[in-house]
Scaffold this motif. Structure first.
Motif, PDB file in Angstrom:
ATOM      1  N   ARG A 101       0.939  -1.384  -0.201  1.00  0.00           N
ATOM      2  CA  ARG A 101       0.074   0.111   0.129  1.00  0.00           C
ATOM      3  C   ARG A 101       0.443   1.109   0.195  1.00  0.00           C
ATOM      4  NH1 ARG A 101      -3.574   1.825   4.328  1.00  0.00           N
ATOM      5  NH2 ARG A 101      -3.281  -0.144   5.408  1.00  0.00           N
ATOM      6  N   SER A 102       2.281   1.003   0.571  1.00  0.00           N
ATOM      7  CA  SER A 102       2.965   3.108   1.028  1.00  0.00           C
ATOM      8  C   SER A 102       3.480   2.958  -1.142  1.00  0.00           C
ATOM      9  CB  SER A 102       3.862   3.000   1.700  1.00  0.00           C
ATOM     10  OG  SER A 102       4.604   0.794   1.189  1.00  0.00           O
ATOM     11  N   SER A 103       3.392   2.175  -1.996  1.00  0.00           N
ATOM     12  CA  SER A 103       3.738   2.504  -3.302  1.00  0.00           C
ATOM     13  C   SER A 103       2.681   2.468  -4.304  1.00  0.00           C
ATOM     14  CB  SER A 103       4.760   1.342  -3.543  1.00  0.00           C
ATOM     15  OG  SER A 103       5.972   0.853  -2.202  1.00  0.00           O
ATOM     16  N   TRP A 104       1.011   2.262  -3.705  1.00  0.00           N
ATOM     17  CA  TRP A 104       0.431   2.732  -4.386  1.00  0.00           C
ATOM     18  C   TRP A 104       0.093   3.900  -5.092  1.00  0.00           C
ATOM     19  CZ3 TRP A 104      -4.924   1.063  -1.495  1.00  0.00           C
ATOM     20  CH2 TRP A 104      -4.554  -0.567  -1.893  1.00  0.00           C
ATOM     21  N   GLY A 105      -0.097   3.884  -6.448  1.00  0.00           N
ATOM     22  CA  GLY A 105      -0.288   5.184  -6.947  1.00  0.00           C
ATOM     23  C   GLY A 105       1.164   5.715  -7.758  1.00  0.00           C
ATOM     24  N   GLN A 106       1.865   5.011  -7.509  1.00  0.00           N
ATOM     25  CA  GLN A 106       3.941   5.659  -8.419  1.00  0.00           C
ATOM     26  C   GLN A 106       4.155   4.589  -9.321  1.00  0.00           C
ATOM     27  OE1 GLN A 106       6.535   5.597  -4.919  1.00  0.00           O
ATOM     28  NE2 GLN A 106       4.301   5.408  -3.398  1.00  0.00           N
ATOM     29  N   GLY A 107       2.922   3.742  -9.678  1.00  0.00           N
ATOM     30  CA  GLY A 107       3.157   3.117 -11.473  1.00  0.00           C
ATOM     31  C   GLY A 107       3.873   1.870 -11.304  1.00  0.00           C
ATOM     32  N   PHE A 108       4.020   2.106 -10.334  1.00  0.00           N
ATOM     33  CA  PHE A 108       4.955   0.515 -10.376  1.00  0.00           C
ATOM     34  C   PHE A 108       3.787  -0.994 -10.842  1.00  0.00           C
ATOM     35  CE2 PHE A 108       6.979   2.529  -6.064  1.00  0.00           C
ATOM     36  CZ  PHE A 108       8.277   2.528  -6.629  1.00  0.00           C
ATOM     37  N   ALA A 109       2.840  -1.323 -11.015  1.00  0.00           N
ATOM     38  CA  ALA A 109       2.050  -2.204 -11.527  1.00  0.00           C
ATOM     39  C   ALA A 109       2.458  -2.155 -12.929  1.00  0.00           C
ATOM     40  CB  ALA A 109       0.550  -1.487 -10.950  1.00  0.00           C
ATOM     41  N   THR A 110       1.710  -0.876 -13.343  1.00  0.00           N
ATOM     42  CA  THR A 110       1.558  -0.360 -14.571  1.00  0.00           C
ATOM     43  C   THR A 110       2.967  -0.779 -15.256  1.00  0.00           C
ATOM     44  OG1 THR A 110       0.042   1.609 -13.999  1.00  0.00           O
ATOM     45  CG2 THR A 110       1.559   1.303 -16.452  1.00  0.00           C
ATOM     46  N   TYR A 111       4.473  -0.683 -14.601  1.00  0.00           N
ATOM     47  CA  TYR A 111       5.441  -0.627 -15.626  1.00  0.00           C
ATOM     48  C   TYR A 111       5.740  -2.549 -15.271  1.00  0.00           C
ATOM     49  CZ  TYR A 111       5.953   4.162 -17.053  1.00  0.00           C
ATOM     50  OH  TYR A 111       5.649   5.257 -17.113  1.00  0.00           O
ATOM     51  N   ALA A 112       5.700  -2.805 -14.000  1.00  0.00           N
ATOM     52  CA  ALA A 112       5.891  -4.037 -13.783  1.00  0.00           C
ATOM     53  C   ALA A 112       5.019  -5.460 -15.146  1.00  0.00           C
ATOM     54  CB  ALA A 112       5.458  -4.509 -12.178  1.00  0.00           C
ATOM     55  N   LEU A 113       3.903  -5.151 -14.848  1.00  0.00           N
ATOM     56  CA  LEU A 113       2.718  -4.765 -16.413  1.00  0.00           C
ATOM     57  C   LEU A 113       3.107  -5.632 -17.769  1.00  0.00           C
ATOM     58  CD1 LEU A 113      -0.493  -5.453 -14.642  1.00  0.00           C
ATOM     59  CD2 LEU A 113       0.935  -6.971 -14.690  1.00  0.00           C
ATOM     60  N   THR A 114       4.200  -4.335 -18.144  1.00  0.00           N
ATOM     61  CA  THR A 114       4.758  -3.303 -18.981  1.00  0.00           C
ATOM     62  C   THR A 114       6.058  -4.909 -19.513  1.00  0.00           C
ATOM     63  OG1 THR A 114       3.751  -1.630 -18.950  1.00  0.00           O
ATOM     64  CG2 THR A 114       5.948  -2.231 -20.582  1.00  0.00           C
ATOM     65  N   LEU A 115       6.778  -4.734 -17.824  1.00  0.00           N
ATOM     66  CA  LEU A 115       7.887  -5.498 -18.199  1.00  0.00           C
ATOM     67  C   LEU A 115       6.816  -7.561 -18.447  1.00  0.00           C
ATOM     68  CD1 LEU A 115      10.218  -3.840 -15.388  1.00  0.00           C
ATOM     69  CD2 LEU A 115      10.851  -4.171 -18.024  1.00  0.00           C
ATOM     70  N   LEU A 116       6.323  -7.995 -17.855  1.00  0.00           N
ATOM     71  CA  LEU A 116       5.986  -9.111 -17.589  1.00  0.00           C
ATOM     72  C   LEU A 116       5.831  -9.210 -18.700  1.00  0.00           C
ATOM     73  CD1 LEU A 116       5.416 -11.426 -15.603  1.00  0.00           C
ATOM     74  CD2 LEU A 116       2.969 -10.603 -15.821  1.00  0.00           C
ATOM     75  N   VAL A 117       4.884  -8.531 -19.632  1.00  0.00           N
ATOM     76  CA  VAL A 117       3.879  -8.527 -21.054  1.00  0.00           C
ATOM     77  C   VAL A 117       5.135  -8.809 -21.507  1.00  0.00           C
ATOM     78  CG1 VAL A 117       2.672  -8.156 -23.075  1.00  0.00           C
ATOM     79  CG2 VAL A 117       2.193  -8.135 -20.505  1.00  0.00           C
ATOM     80  N   ILE A 118       5.908  -8.179 -21.290  1.00  0.00           N
ATOM     81  CA  ILE A 118       7.448  -8.376 -22.441  1.00  0.00           C
ATOM     82  C   ILE A 118       8.122 -10.185 -22.330  1.00  0.00           C
ATOM     83  CG2 ILE A 118       9.491  -7.607 -22.991  1.00  0.00           C
ATOM     84  CD1 ILE A 118       8.906  -4.807 -22.396  1.00  0.00           C
ATOM     85  N   GLU A 119       8.333 -10.043 -21.596  1.00  0.00           N
ATOM     86  CA  GLU A 119       8.964 -11.423 -20.721  1.00  0.00           C
ATOM     87  C   GLU A 119       8.042 -12.468 -21.380  1.00  0.00           C
ATOM     88  OE1 GLU A 119      12.050 -14.139 -19.027  1.00  0.00           O
ATOM     89  OE2 GLU A 119      11.747 -11.718 -19.465  1.00  0.00           O
ATOM     90  N   GLU A 120       6.696 -12.657 -20.924  1.00  0.00           N
ATOM     91  CA  GLU A 120       6.405 -13.590 -21.282  1.00  0.00           C
ATOM     92  C   GLU A 120       5.565 -13.589 -22.674  1.00  0.00           C
ATOM     93  OE1 GLU A 120       5.800 -16.203 -19.574  1.00  0.00           O
ATOM     94  OE2 GLU A 120       6.578 -15.416 -17.150  1.00  0.00           O
ATOM     95  N   LYS A 121       5.723 -12.706 -23.456  1.00  0.00           N
ATOM     96  CA  LYS A 121       4.493 -12.500 -25.157  1.00  0.00           C
ATOM     97  C   LYS A 121       5.758 -13.807 -25.606  1.00  0.00           C
ATOM     98  CE  LYS A 121       7.498  -9.841 -27.872  1.00  0.00           C
ATOM     99  NZ  LYS A 121       7.486  -8.045 -28.113  1.00  0.00           N
ATOM    100  N   SER A 122       6.417 -14.877 -25.685  1.00  0.00           N
ATOM    101  CA  SER A 122       6.537 -16.048 -26.066  1.00  0.00           C
ATOM    102  C   SER A 122       6.736 -17.142 -25.453  1.00  0.00           C
ATOM    103  CB  SER A 122       8.295 -15.569 -26.148  1.00  0.00           C
ATOM    104  OG  SER A 122       8.944 -16.121 -25.351  1.00  0.00           O
ATOM    105  N   ASN A 123       5.566 -16.976 -24.501  1.00  0.00           N
ATOM    106  CA  ASN A 123       5.385 -18.196 -24.134  1.00  0.00           C
ATOM    107  C   ASN A 123       4.074 -18.531 -23.763  1.00  0.00           C
ATOM    108  OD1 ASN A 123       7.908 -18.283 -22.344  1.00  0.00           O
ATOM    109  ND2 ASN A 123       7.275 -17.728 -20.711  1.00  0.00           N
ATOM    110  N   PHE A 124       3.366 -17.683 -24.149  1.00  0.00           N
ATOM    111  CA  PHE A 124       1.797 -17.331 -24.573  1.00  0.00           C
ATOM    112  C   PHE A 124       1.457 -16.747 -25.561  1.00  0.00           C
ATOM    113  CE2 PHE A 124       3.299 -17.831 -19.780  1.00  0.00           C
ATOM    114  CZ  PHE A 124       2.554 -18.780 -20.050  1.00  0.00           C
ATOM    115  N   LYS A 125      -0.369 -17.000 -26.601  1.00  0.00           N
ATOM    116  CA  LYS A 125      -0.904 -15.704 -27.272  1.00  0.00           C
ATOM    117  C   LYS A 125      -0.955 -15.269 -26.870  1.00  0.00           C
ATOM    118  CE  LYS A 125      -0.792 -20.157 -30.348  1.00  0.00           C
ATOM    119  NZ  LYS A 125      -1.355 -20.846 -31.342  1.00  0.00           N
ATOM    120  N   PHE A 126      -1.871 -15.617 -24.968  1.00  0.00           N
ATOM    121  CA  PHE A 126      -2.497 -13.960 -24.323  1.00  0.00           C
ATOM    122  C   PHE A 126      -2.007 -14.502 -23.708  1.00  0.00           C
ATOM    123  CE2 PHE A 126      -5.013 -17.885 -24.586  1.00  0.00           C
ATOM    124  CZ  PHE A 126      -5.760 -18.196 -23.962  1.00  0.00           C
ATOM    125  N   LEU A 127      -2.678 -13.762 -22.180  1.00  0.00           N
ATOM    126  CA  LEU A 127      -2.016 -13.182 -21.018  1.00  0.00           C
ATOM    127  C   LEU A 127      -3.829 -12.529 -20.009  1.00  0.00           C
ATOM    128  CD1 LEU A 127       0.843 -12.087 -20.240  1.00  0.00           C
ATOM    129  CD2 LEU A 127       0.695 -14.446 -19.850  1.00  0.00           C
TER     130      LEU A 127
END
Length: 140
Positions: A101-127
């Protein structure tokens, strides 16, 4: 370390990376799982005490790389949350995450999910992902 992203916007700079979970991430996991407000958005079996958080983290470390891939979101100073890719009941890849909670609203989820999609895109057709109906920030 998986990937790193640095972004600057509106005078704010964010620098995060995804990495494998470690036992010394326990304080972050405990903060997430024991916080009532944070926990209301997590699909889980209930608020965890310190020992319960330790067991949960140990299980995530143990199963990491098999049917689940767990990444800790780190801002170079401390872990701020985690993101998990796992197969749901229909064997479809599903994303879940939590941010302290102390890190909410700072963009961490947005950018972490962006990195995750980049990392996992070759493993799955969709998430797939879902959010709690009252979690307006995650719906954006």
């Amino acid at each position: 370390m998986i990937k790193t992203i640095t972004e600057k916007w509106e005078g704010f700079s964010i620098n995060i990376f995804l990495r494998q979970p470690q036992k010394n991430d326990l304080d972050c996991f405990y903060e997430i799982f024991s916080d009532e407000e944070t926990h209301q958005f997590i699909i889980d079996e209930g608020i965890q005490d310190f020992e319960g958080s330790k067991v949960k983290l140990e299980k995530l470390i143990e199963i990491n790389g098999s049917s689940k891939r767990v990444y800790v979101i780190d801002d170079n100073e401390k872990p701020v949350g985690f993101v998990v890719v796992h197969l749901d009941e229909t064997d479809s890849p599903f994303i879940s995450y939590a941010i302290r909670r102390s890190s909410w609203g700072q963009g961490f989820a947005t950018y972490a999910l962006t990195l995750l999609v980049i990392e996992e895109k070759s493993n799955f057709k969709f998430l797939k992902a879902a959010t709690h109906i009252e979690n307006i920030a995650s719906q954006r």
